[in-house]
Design an enzyme around this catalytic site. Structure first.
Site, PDB file in Angstrom:
ATOM      1  N   GLU A 220      25.538  28.322  69.734  1.00 26.26           N
ATOM      2  CA  GLU A 220      24.286  28.081  69.011  1.00 26.26           C
ATOM      3  C   GLU A 220      23.471  27.060  69.772  1.00 26.26           C
ATOM      4  O   GLU A 220      24.026  26.237  70.488  1.00 26.26           O
ATOM      5  CB  GLU A 220      24.580  27.480  67.629  1.00 26.26           C
ATOM      6  CG  GLU A 220      25.245  28.410  66.681  1.00 26.26           C
ATOM      7  CD  GLU A 220      25.434  27.742  65.311  1.00 26.26           C
ATOM      8  OE1 GLU A 220      24.714  26.783  64.989  1.00 26.26           O
ATOM      9  OE2 GLU A 220      26.310  28.203  64.582  1.00 26.26           O
TER      10      GLU A 220
ATOM     11  N   LYS B  87      21.905  23.668  70.375  1.00 28.50           N
ATOM     12  CA  LYS B  87      22.206  22.333  69.855  1.00 28.50           C
ATOM     13  C   LYS B  87      20.871  21.611  69.717  1.00 28.50           C
ATOM     14  O   LYS B  87      20.298  21.140  70.693  1.00 28.50           O
ATOM     15  CB  LYS B  87      23.144  21.569  70.791  1.00 28.50           C
ATOM     16  CG  LYS B  87      23.544  20.229  70.197  1.00 28.50           C
ATOM     17  CD  LYS B  87      24.532  19.493  71.079  1.00 28.50           C
ATOM     18  CE  LYS B  87      25.085  18.266  70.382  1.00 28.50           C
ATOM     19  NZ  LYS B  87      24.056  17.323  69.917  1.00 28.50           N
TER      20      LYS B  87
ATOM     21  N   ARG C  75      20.784  15.339  61.474  1.00 25.01           N
ATOM     22  CA  ARG C  75      21.640  16.250  60.720  1.00 25.01           C
ATOM     23  C   ARG C  75      21.408  16.075  59.219  1.00 25.01           C
ATOM     24  O   ARG C  75      21.314  14.949  58.746  1.00 25.01           O
ATOM     25  CB  ARG C  75      23.102  15.955  61.040  1.00 25.01           C
ATOM     26  CG  ARG C  75      24.061  16.934  60.405  1.00 25.01           C
ATOM     27  CD  ARG C  75      25.428  16.704  60.971  1.00 25.01           C
ATOM     28  NE  ARG C  75      26.407  17.635  60.491  1.00 25.01           N
ATOM     29  CZ  ARG C  75      27.550  17.864  61.120  1.00 25.01           C
ATOM     30  NH1 ARG C  75      27.828  17.229  62.239  1.00 25.01           N
ATOM     31  NH2 ARG C  75      28.417  18.717  60.628  1.00 25.01           N
TER      32      ARG C  75
ATOM     33  N   ARG D 265      24.051  12.374  58.084  1.00 25.60           N
ATOM     34  CA  ARG D 265      25.417  12.431  58.601  1.00 25.60           C
ATOM     35  C   ARG D 265      26.245  11.243  58.124  1.00 25.60           C
ATOM     36  O   ARG D 265      27.440  11.332  57.924  1.00 25.60           O
ATOM     37  CB  ARG D 265      25.295  12.456  60.117  1.00 25.60           C
ATOM     38  CG  ARG D 265      26.563  12.251  60.826  1.00 25.60           C
ATOM     39  CD  ARG D 265      26.324  12.485  62.280  1.00 25.60           C
ATOM     40  NE  ARG D 265      27.409  11.920  63.030  1.00 25.60           N
ATOM     41  CZ  ARG D 265      27.681  12.239  64.264  1.00 25.60           C
ATOM     42  NH1 ARG D 265      26.939  13.114  64.888  1.00 25.60           N
ATOM     43  NH2 ARG D 265      28.680  11.676  64.885  1.00 25.60           N
TER      44      ARG D 265
ATOM     45  N   GLU E 191      20.075  21.056  61.108  1.00 24.69           N
ATOM     46  CA  GLU E 191      19.483  19.953  61.860  1.00 24.69           C
ATOM     47  C   GLU E 191      17.979  19.972  61.614  1.00 24.69           C
ATOM     48  O   GLU E 191      17.341  21.015  61.692  1.00 24.69           O
ATOM     49  CB  GLU E 191      19.798  20.147  63.359  1.00 24.69           C
ATOM     50  CG  GLU E 191      19.417  18.993  64.239  1.00 24.69           C
ATOM     51  CD  GLU E 191      20.514  17.924  64.382  1.00 24.69           C
ATOM     52  OE1 GLU E 191      21.553  17.995  63.678  1.00 24.69           O
ATOM     53  OE2 GLU E 191      20.312  17.008  65.197  1.00 24.69           O
TER      54      GLU E 191
ATOM     55  N   PHE F 271      22.774  25.736  60.020  1.00 24.08           N
ATOM     56  CA  PHE F 271      23.882  26.278  60.816  1.00 24.08           C
ATOM     57  C   PHE F 271      25.192  26.449  60.050  1.00 24.08           C
ATOM     58  O   PHE F 271      26.164  26.946  60.596  1.00 24.08           O
ATOM     59  CB  PHE F 271      24.105  25.485  62.106  1.00 24.08           C
ATOM     60  CG  PHE F 271      24.311  23.994  61.921  1.00 24.08           C
ATOM     61  CD1 PHE F 271      25.495  23.494  61.408  1.00 24.08           C
ATOM     62  CD2 PHE F 271      23.320  23.101  62.317  1.00 24.08           C
ATOM     63  CE1 PHE F 271      25.684  22.131  61.260  1.00 24.08           C
ATOM     64  CE2 PHE F 271      23.505  21.733  62.176  1.00 24.08           C
ATOM     65  CZ  PHE F 271      24.682  21.244  61.638  1.00 24.08           C
TER      66      PHE F 271
ATOM     67  N   ARG G  19      36.937  15.609  63.905  1.00 26.08           N
ATOM     68  CA  ARG G  19      36.470  16.016  65.222  1.00 26.08           C
ATOM     69  C   ARG G  19      37.576  16.866  65.824  1.00 26.08           C
ATOM     70  O   ARG G  19      38.738  16.500  65.783  1.00 26.08           O
ATOM     71  CB  ARG G  19      36.261  14.777  66.084  1.00 26.08           C
ATOM     72  CG  ARG G  19      35.600  15.037  67.402  1.00 26.08           C
ATOM     73  CD  ARG G  19      35.564  13.776  68.241  1.00 26.08           C
ATOM     74  NE  ARG G  19      34.721  12.730  67.663  1.00 26.08           N
ATOM     75  CZ  ARG G  19      33.392  12.739  67.693  1.00 26.08           C
ATOM     76  NH1 ARG G  19      32.752  13.745  68.244  1.00 26.08           N
ATOM     77  NH2 ARG G  19      32.701  11.764  67.177  1.00 26.08           N
TER      78      ARG G  19
ATOM     79  N   LYS H  76      30.643  20.686  71.969  1.00 23.87           N
ATOM     80  CA  LYS H  76      29.260  20.540  72.426  1.00 23.87           C
ATOM     81  C   LYS H  76      29.196  20.634  73.944  1.00 23.87           C
ATOM     82  O   LYS H  76      30.106  20.169  74.650  1.00 23.87           O
ATOM     83  CB  LYS H  76      28.628  19.260  71.894  1.00 23.87           C
ATOM     84  CG  LYS H  76      29.404  18.018  72.147  1.00 23.87           C
ATOM     85  CD  LYS H  76      28.847  16.853  71.327  1.00 23.87           C
ATOM     86  CE  LYS H  76      29.734  15.643  71.481  1.00 23.87           C
ATOM     87  NZ  LYS H  76      29.420  14.513  70.654  1.00 23.87           N
TER      88      LYS H  76
HETATM   89  P1  AMP Z   1      26.506  14.456  68.873  1.00 25.39           P
HETATM   90  O1  AMP Z   1      25.562  13.741  67.945  1.00 25.39           O
HETATM   91  O2  AMP Z   1      26.064  14.451  70.279  1.00 25.39           O
HETATM   92  O3  AMP Z   1      27.936  14.011  68.679  1.00 25.39           O
HETATM   93  O4  AMP Z   1      26.508  16.024  68.479  1.00 25.39           O
HETATM   94  C1  AMP Z   1      26.810  16.513  67.201  1.00 25.39           C
HETATM   95  C2  AMP Z   1      25.541  16.739  66.402  1.00 25.39           C
HETATM   96  O5  AMP Z   1      24.771  17.835  66.895  1.00 25.39           O
HETATM   97  C3  AMP Z   1      25.785  17.156  64.961  1.00 25.39           C
HETATM   98  O6  AMP Z   1      26.112  16.053  64.168  1.00 25.39           O
HETATM   99  C4  AMP Z   1      24.453  17.776  64.564  1.00 25.39           C
HETATM  100  O7  AMP Z   1      23.593  16.751  64.086  1.00 25.39           O
HETATM  101  C5  AMP Z   1      23.864  18.257  65.876  1.00 25.39           C
HETATM  102  N1  AMP Z   1      23.637  19.713  65.970  1.00 25.39           N
HETATM  103  C6  AMP Z   1      22.552  20.286  66.526  1.00 25.39           C
HETATM  104  N2  AMP Z   1      22.618  21.605  66.502  1.00 25.39           N
HETATM  105  C7  AMP Z   1      23.792  21.939  65.911  1.00 25.39           C
HETATM  106  C8  AMP Z   1      24.436  23.166  65.610  1.00 25.39           C
HETATM  107  N3  AMP Z   1      23.880  24.341  65.911  1.00 25.39           N
HETATM  108  N4  AMP Z   1      25.642  23.105  64.988  1.00 25.39           N
HETATM  109  C9  AMP Z   1      26.221  21.925  64.685  1.00 25.39           C
HETATM  110  N5  AMP Z   1      25.658  20.726  64.949  1.00 25.39           N
HETATM  111  C10 AMP Z   1      24.450  20.717  65.564  1.00 25.39           C
END
Ligand code: AMP
Length: 585
Positions: free
Chosen positions: A249, A251, A256, A271, A301, A342, A419, A425
């Site tokens: 998907e 990102k 969030r 979040r 998001e 999502f 996690r 990611k």
């Molecule tokens: P990070 O903040 O870098 O740890 O990445 C995780 C965050 O990506 C999640 O908490 C979401 O806020 C965001 N996110 C963006 N797009 C998506 C998606 N398609 N599915 C899940 N999380 C997503």
């Protein structure tokens, strides 16, 4: 139950930094506490009155508390102020002043836990004209009946400085030990992950044991802890990890949002489980239009968009929408957002947590009518690394951060609060070895010189070691700050100041100031190297060195949606270091 019993437990907790000992102390106390009081005791141990998602927060400015201490003790205001300057901790001030107080209070009432809790609740609820005086009066009454040790903890609780170092995870350990067995820990954690309410879990455990917590289910208007993702640096590795096929998907780079919809009413949570409803009335209206279900919990998001072109904008734009009490309407117009959904966690009363990802996605598709403000995330199920790479570039072109890869296996459940490798990611920075960003916790600071006199010159940044529950330094950060950033840094860190290094911080450097590891900043680095003075993943690559970020620069992004423990982990840093080596080879 008397508040003194709780204060005695806090004294013992304060005297140790070992998680194991803390667990033992807590478990022992939990068994002794009155089960009907355990909910209140649990919240207070976390320095709170309610679970995180409750909108009412406890808080009192130092100045007001010092007044309450003065009233309660009959001490001179100047005496209290001098002590505060020396100690920097209102808890120690209260303890000292109350113990100096002559023992003349003839009619002091014993402080029961219930009375203490209810008074703190009344303080939190007081608002409007005269509320400041009322708060001071209520607090001073509590303090005048408190022992020095009770006064210390009451003062720390009310000023948001309850820093026993007891994490939610330690409380869960202790609950399992006290009311079931260590082996039942997972069931206890599950209850917390789906309810986000440590007090509720504690009470159920104390009253009904394991049976009580297994009854705790996902509920509308009670946010659950967000599922988190691991990271990997190539589509090949990701596909291999996820069994050859997975859902990719976009990102999105925004905020969030967990939306709870019930009979046309919508509540939004961040979040970190803060209530965002009032800040995003446009998203609320969009969800009301888009949703066909009677009730649902969905996740997505919230991304800033250019209202003229419909294109996504950089994350910073949406931060203008956060934390506003006033001017919400103008902000909605100036910084429009789109919600990209999502996941679907509950629909029409049915809990979908244990359904595989694609089934949840199908349910989501079945109840949403897309429009300009609410859409489904772009998703493709792929088995080829080449196609995944093409999709990745498309995502970047659209203004996204990269891709999220999601397992489509039978066991691809929604793991609240966890996690793991069910979600991975894949962000653009990992492609270029010199261009990573990391979210790091501020653990210390150095006094500014020259133009930075009076503000911090540099901050000491740390990653979080999940296994050891420690913060490990990874760089000294001084670039990327402008005057405004530096000023707000000073302000933001004020309440986190500590007299000495926080006991969870591993540092070989001696900073001028130390902080509770709470504030997270996004940092871009040129390179990750080995360094003998930093403690991140120390010994993992070479016995006498840790990892360090070279040429770190603040990106301008305060990650206030993350807590200290959500910083990039030392383990992730190690993966980044190894990925970087691979690319250099
Ligand atoms: P990070 O903040 O870098 O740890 O990445 C995780 C965050 O990506 C999640 O908490 C979401 O806020 C965001 N996110 C963006 N797009 C998506 C998606 N398609 N599915 C899940 N999380 C997503």
């Amino acid at each position: 139950m008397l508040f003194q019993e709780l204060a005695e437990t806090y004294e013992r907790l304060e005297a140790t930094s070992s998680r194991l000992e803390m667990t033992e102390i807590l478990a022992e106390s939990f068994r002794l506490f009155d089960p009907t009081d355990i909910k209140m005791a649990t919240y207070l141990t976390q320095g709170q009155l309610y679970p995180d998602f409750h909108p009412l927060k406890l808080g009192m400015a130092d100045k007001m508390l010092l007044k309450a201490i003065t009233f309660a003790s009959g001490a001179k205001e100047s005496e209290v102020q001098v002590l505060m300057l020396r100690e920097g901790d209102p808890g120690l001030v209260a303890q000292e002043i109350i113990s100096r107080k002559r023992q003349t209070t003839l009619f002091s009432e014993p402080l029961t836990l219930r009375r203490t809790y209810e008074t703190l609740e009344a303080i939190a609820k007081a608002e409007g004209g005269g509320s400041q005086d009322l708060k001071i009066k209520l607090m001073s009454k509590l303090l005048s009946d408190a022992s020095p040790s009770e006064a210390k903890f009451l003062s720390r609780i009310i000023t948001g400085r309850m820093r026993l170092g007891v994490s939610s995870m330690t409380v869960l350990d202790a609950l399992a030990v006290a009311f079931a067995t260590k082996e039942d820990r997972d069931a206890v954690e599950r209850a917390f992950n789906v309810s986000s309410d440590l007090g509720l879990v504690a009470e159920e455990m104390a009253l009904h044991g394991l049976e009580g917590v297994t009854r705790i289910k996902v509920e509308v208007n009670r946010p659950l802890r967000a599922m988190l993702a691991e990271r990997m640096s190539s589509p090949e590795d990701i596909l291999e990890k996820l069994g050859g096929t997975c859902a990719f998907e976009y990102k999105y780079d925004g905020v969030r949002v967990q939306a709870h919809i019930s009979r046309g009413e919508v509540r939004l949570y961040s979040r970190k489980l803060d209530d965002l409803t009032s800040q995003f009335p446009d998203v609320v209206a969009g969800l009301k239009r888009a949703f066909a279900a009677e009730n649902a919990i969905v996740e997505g998001e919230c991304v800033p968009v250019d209202m003229n072109t419909g294109e996504f904008l950089p994350f910073q734009e949406v931060s203008h929408r956060r934390g506003r009490k006033y001017g919400v309407e103008e902000a909605v117009e100036d910084y429009p957002v789109k919600l990209c959904l999502f996941d679907c966690i509950l629909k029409d009363g049915e809990d979908l947590l244990s359904r595989p990802f694609l089934e949840r996605r199908k349910v989501l598709e079945s109840c949403v009518t897309e429009d300009d403000s609410v859409v489904l995330s772009e998703m493709r199920v792929l088995s080829s690394a080449e196609e995944a790479q093409k999709f990745f570039l498309e995502a970047i072109k659209e203004g996204c951060e990269g891709l999220m890869a999601k397992s489509v296996a039978d066991n691809s459940v929604y793991r609240a609060g966890n996690r793991g490798f069910l979600w991975i990611k894949y962000k653009k920075e990992y492609r270029s070895e010199m261009n990573d960003t990391a979210d790091l916790a501020v653990v210390g600071a150095f006094a500014g010189r020259g133009k930075r006199k009076g503000v911090y010159g540099a901050v000491l940044m740390a990653t979080y070691d999940v296994q050891a529950d420690r913060f490990q330094t990874v760089c000294k950060l001084g670039s990327g700050f402008d005057d405004a950033n530096l000023a707000s840094l000073l302000e933001m860190l004020a309440e986190d100041r500590m007299a000495e290094r926080h006991h969870l911080v591993d540092s070989k450097m001696t900073a001028d100031f130390w902080f509770q590891p709470r504030l997270v900043l996004e940092v871009r680095g040129a390179e990750i190297t080995l360094s003998p003075i930093h403690t991140c993943a120390f010994g993992a690559i070479r016995k006498d060195a840790g990892l360090a970020i070279r040429f770190p620069r603040f990106t301008g992004r305060f990650r206030d949606d993350k807590e200290g423990r959500e910083a990039t982990t030392s383990q992730e840093m190690l993966v980044m270091y190894q990925a970087q080596l691979k690319q250099v080879e």
